[in-house]
Scaffold this motif. Structure first.
Motif, short mmCIF file in Angstrom:
data_model
loop_
_atom_site.label_atom_id
_atom_site.label_comp_id
_atom_site.label_asym_id
_atom_site.label_seq_id
_atom_site.Cartn_x
_atom_site.Cartn_y
_atom_site.Cartn_z
N SER A 62 27.44 1.65 53.83
CA SER A 62 28.77 2.03 54.30
C SER A 62 29.53 2.80 53.23
O SER A 62 30.16 3.84 53.50
N LEU A 63 29.46 2.32 51.99
CA LEU A 63 30.23 2.94 50.91
C LEU A 63 29.64 4.28 50.48
O LEU A 63 30.31 5.08 49.82
N ARG A 64 28.40 4.55 50.86
CA ARG A 64 27.79 5.83 50.55
C ARG A 64 28.59 6.98 51.18
O ARG A 64 28.56 8.12 50.69
N PRO B 68 38.93 16.07 48.93
CA PRO B 68 38.71 15.32 47.70
C PRO B 68 38.71 13.82 47.98
O PRO B 68 39.20 13.37 49.02
N LEU B 69 38.18 13.04 47.06
CA LEU B 69 38.21 11.59 47.15
C LEU B 69 39.46 11.10 46.45
O LEU B 69 39.66 11.38 45.26
N THR B 70 40.32 10.40 47.17
CA THR B 70 41.60 9.94 46.61
C THR B 70 41.54 8.45 46.33
O THR B 70 40.69 7.73 46.88
N PRO B 71 42.47 7.93 45.50
CA PRO B 71 42.48 6.49 45.23
C PRO B 71 42.61 5.64 46.48
O PRO B 71 42.04 4.55 46.57
N ALA B 72 43.35 6.13 47.48
CA ALA B 72 43.53 5.35 48.71
C ALA B 72 42.26 5.28 49.54
O ALA B 72 42.07 4.34 50.34
N ASP B 73 41.37 6.27 49.38
CA ASP B 73 40.15 6.30 50.19
C ASP B 73 39.22 5.14 49.89
O ASP B 73 38.50 4.67 50.78
N VAL B 74 39.21 4.69 48.63
CA VAL B 74 38.21 3.70 48.23
C VAL B 74 38.49 2.31 48.81
O VAL B 74 37.62 1.73 49.47
N PRO B 75 39.69 1.73 48.61
CA PRO B 75 39.92 0.43 49.25
C PRO B 75 39.85 0.50 50.77
O PRO B 75 39.42 -0.45 51.41
N ALA B 76 40.24 1.65 51.35
CA ALA B 76 40.12 1.80 52.80
C ALA B 76 38.67 1.73 53.23
O ALA B 76 38.33 1.11 54.26
N ALA B 77 37.77 2.31 52.44
CA ALA B 77 36.34 2.26 52.76
C ALA B 77 35.79 0.85 52.62
O ALA B 77 34.95 0.42 53.43
N VAL B 78 36.25 0.11 51.61
CA VAL B 78 35.80 -1.27 51.46
C VAL B 78 36.29 -2.11 52.64
O VAL B 78 35.57 -2.98 53.15
N GLU B 79 37.51 -1.86 53.09
CA GLU B 79 38.04 -2.60 54.23
C GLU B 79 37.25 -2.28 55.50
O GLU B 79 36.99 -3.17 56.32
N ARG B 80 36.85 -1.02 55.67
CA ARG B 80 36.00 -0.67 56.82
C ARG B 80 34.64 -1.35 56.71
O ARG B 80 34.07 -1.78 57.72
N THR B 81 34.14 -1.44 55.50
CA THR B 81 32.88 -2.14 55.27
C THR B 81 33.01 -3.60 55.65
O THR B 81 32.10 -4.18 56.27
N ASN B 82 34.12 -4.20 55.31
CA ASN B 82 34.36 -5.60 55.68
C ASN B 82 34.32 -5.75 57.20
O ASN B 82 33.68 -6.67 57.73
N ASP B 83 34.98 -4.83 57.91
CA ASP B 83 34.99 -4.90 59.38
C ASP B 83 33.57 -4.77 59.94
O ASP B 83 33.21 -5.45 60.90
N ALA B 84 32.77 -3.89 59.32
CA ALA B 84 31.40 -3.68 59.80
C ALA B 84 30.56 -4.94 59.62
O ALA B 84 29.75 -5.29 60.49
N THR C 22 29.23 -10.40 50.89
CA THR C 22 28.72 -9.77 49.69
C THR C 22 29.87 -9.48 48.73
O THR C 22 31.00 -9.25 49.16
N THR C 23 29.57 -9.52 47.46
CA THR C 23 30.48 -8.97 46.47
C THR C 23 30.32 -7.45 46.48
O THR C 23 29.29 -6.93 46.92
N VAL C 24 31.31 -6.77 45.98
CA VAL C 24 31.21 -5.31 45.79
C VAL C 24 31.98 -4.96 44.53
O VAL C 24 33.15 -5.33 44.39
N THR C 25 31.33 -4.29 43.60
CA THR C 25 32.03 -3.71 42.46
C THR C 25 31.52 -2.30 42.26
O THR C 25 30.35 -2.01 42.53
#
Length: 266
Positions: free
Chosen positions: A52-54, A61-77, A93-96
């Protein structure tokens, strides 16, 4: 984009039959995920998370807001997958990770974290942990109820208070750092720091200038111990970035830009 050289390695360890860790080595996004759940498909959780995070690789561009939003979408998935597959219900899962983001047209590093996998920054011969573990032991340490030596053997050291795949959706810790030539990032599952102290990790990093050799040596060092858990490491060397003109310190201090909120226990 600065020139980076990356080394990565993962190993099942001596006591596990299945490697529940997963990793993403991209062009500007790097992730380590440590799946939880055992028979509840921890390996599926970590694999789904990095897949998902791929998608962050394609953001422009990739913005700071894009990253936590992607992790939250991953959580939903992951929650959705658990709902559709009863055998995987309760997985997590952990994610770092580290991602290159654009702020006002200037490239920065963004470190993000949910759980107790870690991201370190190594510069000037010193190792600094950027992330904060979301674990019961970390909370006991913060309260001064135990010390670092006690934390390493505490019976609650594997109890995580925040993970991807839980409900409600966990908050994502995010730090923004300037890009600095000569810095090195280390991403790892707790199979590394569960067996090696920070001092031992720093000694291995100091010994190996090549990140590929460093990653391999770190895993070898774990395998020379009891290696009770899976172990995964990514070592990222920043070769071509210039220090931020306004930053006079040798070690930039992490800036928490997405305040963490208390998560539910697992």
């Amino acid at each position: 984009m600065p020139h980076v050289v990356v080394g990565a390695r993962t190993d099942v360890g001596h006591h596990r039959s299945l490697n529940e860790d997963a990793l993403l080595v991209g062009e500007r996004v790097w992730v380590v995920a440590d799946g939880m759940g055992g028979h509840a498909a921890g390996d599926v959780a970590s694999s789904l998370a990095v897949q998902s995070l791929r998608a962050l690789e394609g953001a422009e561009p990739l913005t700071p807001a894009d990253v936590p939003a992607a992790v939250e979408r991953t959580n939903d998935a992951l929650v959705e997958y658990g709902g559709e597959h009863p055998e995987a219900r309760g997985m997590g899962t952990t994610v770092t990770g580290v991602a290159e983001v654009s702020i006002g047209g200037v490239a920065h590093w963004l470190v993000f974290n949910v759980g107790d996998s870690r991201t370190y920054r190594y510069v000037g011969g010193e190792l600094h942990r950027v992330t904060i573990d979301h674990s019961e032991v970390e909370e006991l340490l913060a309260q001064g109820l135990i010390d670092a030596d006690e934390a390493r053997v505490h019976p609650a050291r594997h109890i995580i208070t925040r993970s991807v795949g839980m409900q409600p959706t966990p908050s994502v810790d995010v730090w923004v750092l300037p890009q600095t030539a000569g810095e090195r990032f280390l991403l790892c599952s707790d199979g590394l720091n569960g067996e090696l102290t920070d001092e031992q990790i720093a000694a291995v990093l100091a010994e190996h200038a090549d990140p590929r050799a460093a990653a391999s040596a770190l895993v070898d060092a774990v395998l020379s111990t009891e290696a009770r858990d899976n172990v995964t490491v990514i070592v990222i060397d920043v070769v071509g970035a210039e220090p931020d003109a306004g930053d006079e310190s040798t070690v930039p201090q992490p800036q928490l830009t997405h305040a963490p909120a208390a998560g539910g226990d697992r």
